[in-house]
Design a protein around this motif. Structure first.
Motif, PDB file in Angstrom:
ATOM      1  N   GLY A 470       0.813  -1.219   0.000  1.00 12.37           N
ATOM      2  CA  GLY A 470       0.000   0.000   0.000  1.00 12.37           C
ATOM      3  C   GLY A 470       0.842   1.262   0.000  1.00 12.37           C
ATOM      4  N   ASP A 471       1.955   1.245   0.766  1.00  6.48           N
ATOM      5  CA  ASP A 471       2.853   2.408   0.788  1.00  6.48           C
ATOM      6  C   ASP A 471       3.443   2.686  -0.586  1.00  6.48           C
ATOM      7  OD1 ASP A 471       2.341   2.635   3.447  1.00  6.48           O
ATOM      8  OD2 ASP A 471       4.306   1.935   4.142  1.00  6.48           O
ATOM      9  N   GLY A 472       3.735   1.613  -1.334  1.00  6.66           N
ATOM     10  CA  GLY A 472       4.296   1.783  -2.679  1.00  6.66           C
ATOM     11  C   GLY A 472       3.352   2.516  -3.614  1.00  6.66           C
ATOM     12  N   PHE A 473       2.061   2.426  -3.345  1.00  2.08           N
ATOM     13  CA  PHE A 473       1.080   3.162  -4.143  1.00  2.08           C
ATOM     14  C   PHE A 473       0.727   4.504  -3.490  1.00  2.08           C
ATOM     15  CE2 PHE A 473       0.472  -1.028  -5.958  1.00  2.08           C
ATOM     16  CZ  PHE A 473       0.191  -0.754  -7.298  1.00  2.08           C
ATOM     17  N   ALA A 474       0.293   4.466  -2.228  1.00  6.93           N
ATOM     18  CA  ALA A 474      -0.237   5.678  -1.601  1.00  6.93           C
ATOM     19  C   ALA A 474       0.842   6.685  -1.221  1.00  6.93           C
ATOM     20  CB  ALA A 474      -1.064   5.308  -0.373  1.00  6.93           C
ATOM     21  N   LEU A 475       1.900   6.240  -0.533  1.00 12.86           N
ATOM     22  CA  LEU A 475       2.928   7.189  -0.094  1.00 12.86           C
ATOM     23  C   LEU A 475       3.643   7.836  -1.274  1.00 12.86           C
ATOM     24  CD1 LEU A 475       4.689   5.650   3.047  1.00 12.86           C
ATOM     25  CD2 LEU A 475       3.097   7.555   2.928  1.00 12.86           C
ATOM     26  N   VAL A 476       4.015   7.015  -2.267  1.00 14.15           N
ATOM     27  CA  VAL A 476       4.687   7.572  -3.451  1.00 14.15           C
ATOM     28  C   VAL A 476       3.718   8.476  -4.213  1.00 14.15           C
ATOM     29  CG1 VAL A 476       5.949   7.059  -5.564  1.00 14.15           C
ATOM     30  CG2 VAL A 476       6.154   5.534  -3.604  1.00 14.15           C
ATOM     31  N   GLY A 477       2.464   8.043  -4.300  1.00 14.17           N
ATOM     32  CA  GLY A 477       1.460   8.859  -4.980  1.00 14.17           C
ATOM     33  C   GLY A 477       1.238  10.197  -4.290  1.00 14.17           C
ATOM     34  N   LEU A 478       1.216  10.194  -2.950  1.00  8.60           N
ATOM     35  CA  LEU A 478       1.038  11.445  -2.207  1.00  8.60           C
ATOM     36  C   LEU A 478       2.214  12.393  -2.417  1.00  8.60           C
ATOM     37  CD1 LEU A 478      -0.464  10.059   1.124  1.00  8.60           C
ATOM     38  CD2 LEU A 478      -1.588  11.672  -0.423  1.00  8.60           C
ATOM     39  N   GLN A 479       3.425  11.845  -2.428  1.00  7.53           N
ATOM     40  CA  GLN A 479       4.602  12.678  -2.711  1.00  7.53           C
ATOM     41  C   GLN A 479       4.476  13.338  -4.078  1.00  7.53           C
ATOM     42  OE1 GLN A 479       8.243  10.431  -2.278  1.00  7.53           O
ATOM     43  NE2 GLN A 479       7.523   9.487  -0.404  1.00  7.53           N
ATOM     44  N   GLU A 480       4.147  12.527  -5.069  1.00  7.53           N
ATOM     45  CA  GLU A 480       4.049  13.027  -6.440  1.00  7.53           C
ATOM     46  C   GLU A 480       2.909  14.032  -6.564  1.00  7.53           C
ATOM     47  OE1 GLU A 480       4.251  11.141 -10.951  1.00  7.53           O
ATOM     48  OE2 GLU A 480       3.899   9.840  -9.227  1.00  7.53           O
ATOM     49  N   TYR A 481       1.796  13.742  -5.901  1.00  4.80           N
ATOM     50  CA  TYR A 481       0.630  14.629  -5.979  1.00  4.80           C
ATOM     51  C   TYR A 481       0.935  16.006  -5.403  1.00  4.80           C
ATOM     52  CZ  TYR A 481      -3.797  16.774  -4.695  1.00  4.80           C
ATOM     53  OH  TYR A 481      -4.814  17.669  -4.522  1.00  4.80           O
ATOM     54  N   PHE A 482       1.450  16.051  -4.172  1.00  3.73           N
ATOM     55  CA  PHE A 482       1.664  17.340  -3.517  1.00  3.73           C
ATOM     56  C   PHE A 482       2.814  18.124  -4.160  1.00  3.73           C
ATOM     57  CE2 PHE A 482      -0.759  15.354  -0.015  1.00  3.73           C
ATOM     58  CZ  PHE A 482      -1.700  16.351   0.164  1.00  3.73           C
ATOM     59  N   TYR A 483       3.768  17.439  -4.782  1.00  3.50           N
ATOM     60  CA  TYR A 483       4.818  18.149  -5.510  1.00  3.50           C
ATOM     61  C   TYR A 483       4.281  18.661  -6.843  1.00  3.50           C
ATOM     62  CZ  TYR A 483       8.981  19.099  -8.270  1.00  3.50           C
ATOM     63  OH  TYR A 483       9.910  19.704  -9.070  1.00  3.50           O
ATOM     64  N   ASP A 484       3.615  17.796  -7.589  1.00  6.99           N
ATOM     65  CA  ASP A 484       3.198  18.128  -8.954  1.00  6.99           C
ATOM     66  C   ASP A 484       2.052  19.131  -8.992  1.00  6.99           C
ATOM     67  OD1 ASP A 484       3.441  17.251 -11.923  1.00  6.99           O
ATOM     68  OD2 ASP A 484       1.298  17.099 -11.518  1.00  6.99           O
ATOM     69  N   GLN A 485       1.103  19.002  -8.055  1.00  4.22           N
ATOM     70  CA  GLN A 485      -0.082  19.850  -8.102  1.00  4.22           C
ATOM     71  C   GLN A 485       0.076  21.168  -7.350  1.00  4.22           C
ATOM     72  OE1 GLN A 485      -2.966  19.100 -10.052  1.00  4.22           O
ATOM     73  NE2 GLN A 485      -1.336  17.775 -10.796  1.00  4.22           N
ATOM     74  N   ALA A 486       1.151  21.290  -6.582  1.00  2.63           N
ATOM     75  CA  ALA A 486       1.411  22.575  -5.922  1.00  2.63           C
ATOM     76  C   ALA A 486       1.891  23.588  -6.949  1.00  2.63           C
ATOM     77  CB  ALA A 486       2.475  22.400  -4.836  1.00  2.63           C
ATOM     78  N   PRO A 487       1.641  24.880  -6.737  1.00  2.00           N
ATOM     79  CA  PRO A 487       2.222  25.900  -7.623  1.00  2.00           C
ATOM     80  C   PRO A 487       3.738  25.736  -7.691  1.00  2.00           C
ATOM     81  CG  PRO A 487       0.589  26.886  -6.160  1.00  2.00           C
ATOM     82  CD  PRO A 487       0.770  25.473  -5.706  1.00  2.00           C
ATOM     83  N   ASP A 488       4.323  26.082  -8.831  1.00  2.00           N
ATOM     84  CA  ASP A 488       5.765  25.881  -9.034  1.00  2.00           C
ATOM     85  C   ASP A 488       6.603  26.551  -7.946  1.00  2.00           C
ATOM     86  OD1 ASP A 488       4.988  24.538 -11.242  1.00  2.00           O
ATOM     87  OD2 ASP A 488       5.856  25.913 -12.710  1.00  2.00           O
ATOM     88  N   SER A 489       6.124  27.670  -7.416  1.00  2.00           N
ATOM     89  CA  SER A 489       6.883  28.394  -6.394  1.00  2.00           C
ATOM     90  C   SER A 489       6.678  27.825  -4.989  1.00  2.00           C
ATOM     91  CB  SER A 489       6.471  29.873  -6.386  1.00  2.00           C
ATOM     92  OG  SER A 489       5.086  29.998  -6.090  1.00  2.00           O
ATOM     93  N   MET A 490       5.837  26.788  -4.860  1.00  2.01           N
ATOM     94  CA  MET A 490       5.511  26.235  -3.545  1.00  2.01           C
ATOM     95  C   MET A 490       5.816  24.744  -3.440  1.00  2.01           C
ATOM     96  SD  MET A 490       1.857  28.066  -2.717  1.00  2.01           S
ATOM     97  CE  MET A 490       1.726  27.213  -1.149  1.00  2.01           C
ATOM     98  N   ARG A 491       6.734  24.254  -4.254  1.00  2.84           N
ATOM     99  CA  ARG A 491       6.921  22.806  -4.303  1.00  2.84           C
ATOM    100  C   ARG A 491       7.573  22.228  -3.054  1.00  2.84           C
ATOM    101  NH1 ARG A 491       7.987  21.628 -10.771  1.00  2.84           N
ATOM    102  NH2 ARG A 491       5.818  21.037 -11.144  1.00  2.84           N
ATOM    103  N   SER A 492       8.457  22.976  -2.408  1.00  2.22           N
ATOM    104  CA  SER A 492       9.007  22.506  -1.132  1.00  2.22           C
ATOM    105  C   SER A 492       7.894  22.428  -0.085  1.00  2.22           C
ATOM    106  CB  SER A 492      10.111  23.440  -0.636  1.00  2.22           C
ATOM    107  OG  SER A 492      11.271  23.297  -1.418  1.00  2.22           O
ATOM    108  N   LEU A 493       7.017  23.423  -0.088  1.00  2.00           N
ATOM    109  CA  LEU A 493       5.882  23.410   0.828  1.00  2.00           C
ATOM    110  C   LEU A 493       4.923  22.274   0.474  1.00  2.00           C
ATOM    111  CD1 LEU A 493       4.990  25.025   3.268  1.00  2.00           C
ATOM    112  CD2 LEU A 493       3.615  26.463   1.761  1.00  2.00           C
ATOM    113  N   GLY A 494       4.839  21.941  -0.816  1.00  2.00           N
ATOM    114  CA  GLY A 494       4.017  20.806  -1.242  1.00  2.00           C
ATOM    115  C   GLY A 494       4.507  19.501  -0.638  1.00  2.00           C
TER     116      GLY A 494
END
Length: 586
Positions: A470-494
């Motif tokens: 489950g971590d291989g899907f959800a944790l990696v997906g959450l990382q990718e989601y909050f990085y990719d969908q955050a504004p470009d200037s807020m990716r560390s905060l994502g």
């Protein structure tokens, strides 16, 4: 002639784009980076090395911490579990306040490890002088927790910066690099699992069989070496220049929208204000979406603003479509974050109650060798490594052909699959705990003194492996989601938002433990008592499985209507195609 000139310009720009990286990043000399000699895997591998070392340290401490608190500091199970959850919570929430320069905080992580080492070696601050410690010194307990929270502070400083810095080594506007970036989070987590494996097998073994002091000394040396390695990659990195507070533009959009709340919507979204792409100094333009239309009013050009928009404008009165869309992205992430918290509660169980279950079971491999209770946590890493490898090497190539989606499946679909595995992990844990309690009852009836030790610890393998899958899907997906969908200037905060899912989940786990213990104790038998063999931890797991299922239903409802970030890809002519990831169906 004009069309031919445009074609030539496009070819020149294409050739120039292949040689140089035009994504607002710079090299170590502050100049435009050369694509061939900077970024991509040659740079990100140096960054991943730090993550490996940090995870080795974190899991080496975290997975065996509950055993240390109960066996050395003599805390009861409920108190120890809450302390582990508090520390894990602070460690993963601190990144929300840690969007500063990463190198300013590496020292505090190393300082925390150094304090842990000293608290085990220096006689006056050791737990006690005897081999078996019945009453540890108070000064040791104070220094021990001080060291732990120094590690939290260090993690808060560098963790969100580090992961987003690694992802920034890939150019979103370059097709090949964009595809490699989609693999980056998978291999980042593969390295995390390698660190986890070594942490819960080698470091935990040294803690149990040699001493915590020796284990902490090893971790301190490893961290120091990897920090030096990180700085060796300086010439290969692509750097992002600071552009000021990322929160100010969001506030400007909100203020402008409120000021213009009485204005009618324009007949066509193209009438909303946007900076021409050719005049854009840095960053990317976002396409207009129909969600949260109230915020669109911030980009309505009033008559008195027509004369000034070509030269300058007041950002508190007039915002660009891109800034409006960035505000929409942030607001849209909040419901997804909220529905991820119950998943975070499930993650917290693996390093607390799962480990205490293991401590009561038969851990012998041979007659002369038994594995530490925390080492069984390595099965989570195995499950995650299997999950990530199959996803990256088999599922993604196949699904890219079937769905014509660059990612294979949408990010939120990936997270949803992980949530299903998390629910199944709680079900498996409940079933195993029911069997373990029956074994305890049977041995008590037979007059056994070491209750439940006849049941092998590998009965816990299913819940750990399912949890890892489950971590291989959800944790990696959450990382990718909050990085990719955050504004470009807020990716560390994502990335910090992703980490806060685990942190707040740990705090929620502690809160649930307190509430459940308080309510069930009134019935005569606490589900989470001081003695695990006299508790009903299986009921607690069933409750978590039910909460996960209800939460998953809410998540599906939100995910189905989610609209993804849609970046304008055109160079000479604006191009806003329909997002490949819109209209999600889980």
């Amino acid at each position: 002639m004009e069309q031919e000139a445009k074609r030539k310009d496009g070819k020149d720009e294409g050739r120039d784009g292949e040689k140089w990286v035009h994504d607002s990043s710079v090299n170590h000399k502050g100049k435009v980076p050369l694509r061939a000699s900077t970024g991509v895997w040659k740079a990100s591998l140096f960054i991943i090395t730090i993550e490996f070392s940090e995870r080795l340290s974190y899991f080496g401490i975290a997975t065996n911490l509950i055993s240390y608190l109960t066996n050395v500091l003599h805390q009861d199970l409920e108190t120890a579990a809450k302390n582990v959850n508090y520390w894990a919570g602070v460690t993963t929430i601190m990144p929300l306040a840690g969007g500063f320069l990463a190198d300013a905080y590496f020292g505090r992580f190393t300082m925390g490890l150094s304090l842990l080492t000293m608290s085990e070696f220096i006689p006056i601050i050791k737990p006690c002088n005897a081999r078996v410690c019945h009453k540890p010194r108070k000064i040791h307990e104070v220094l021990f927790f001080l060291a732990l929270y120094f590690i939290s502070l260090g993690t808060g400083g560098h963790k969100p910066c580090l992961e987003s810095f690694g992802a920034d080594q890939f150019d979103d506007d370059h097709l090949e690099e964009r595809k490699k970036k989609m693999s980056y989070f998978n291999w980042w987590n593969f390295a995390l699992c390698c660190g986890l494996l070594l942490g819960v097998i080698v470091i935990v073994y040294v803690q149990d069989k040699v001493s915590w002091g020796v284990a902490d000394l090893i971790l301190t040396i490893v961290m120091a070496v990897t920090i030096l390695t990180f700085y060796m990659g300086k010439v290969y990195y692509r750097y992002r220049l600071p552009v000021g507070s990322p929160l100010t533009p969001l506030l400007q959009v909100l203020v402008a929208a409120i000021r213009k709340r009485k204005l009618p919507y324009p007949s066509n979204p193209s009438l909303l204000y946007e900076v021409p792409r050719l005049k854009l100094s840095q960053g990317r333009l976002l396409c207009h979406t129909s969600r949260l239309r109230f915020l669109d009013k911030a980009a309505i050009v009033e008559d008195r603003e027509n004369a000034s928009t070509e030269k300058t404008h007041n950002p508190w009165r007039l915002a660009t479509v891109t800034k409006v869309e960035e505000m929409k992205l942030v607001l849209s992430m909040i419901p997804i974050w909220l529905t991820s918290l119950i998943f975070g509660v499930g993650v917290a169980q693996a390093s607390t109650f799962f480990v205490k279950q293991a401590a009561t079971m038969d851990r012998r491999i041979t007659h002369n060798f038994d594995i530490p209770a925390a080492s069984i946590y390595s099965l989570t890493a195995v499950g995650m490594m299997v999950s990530v490898t199959i996803y990256e090497k088999i599922l993604v190539p196949f699904l890219r052909k079937v769905t014509s989606n660059e990612r294979g499946i949408n990010i939120l679909q990936r997270i949803g699959i992980g949530m299903i595995f998390s629910t199944l992990s709680m079900v498996a844990a409940a079933c195993v705990e029911m069997r373990r309690l029956k074994a305890v009852e049977k041995e008590i009836m037979q007059g056994g003194k070491q209750v439940a030790l006849s049941m092998s610890v590998f009965w816990l393998a299913p819940q750990y492996l399912i949890n890892g899958l489950g971590d291989g899907f959800a944790l990696v997906g959450l990382q990718e989601y909050f990085y990719d969908q955050a504004p470009d200037s807020m990716r560390s905060l994502g990335i910090a938002f992703y980490l806060s899912v685990i942190g707040v989940g740990s705090f929620l786990s502690s809160f649930l433990i307190i509430i459940v213990d308080h309510i069930t104790r009134k019935g005569g038998k606490s589900w989470i008592g001081k003695d695990l063999n006299m508790s009903r931890l299986d009921n607690f797991y069933w409750m978590l499985a039910a909460l996960n299922l209800l939460n998953f239903c809410a998540y599906i409802f939100l995910a189905r209507s989610y609209t993804y970030k849609n970046v304008e890809r055109g160079i000479l002519v604006p191009d806003c195609p329909k997002s490949d990831e819109a209209d999600l169906i889980v």
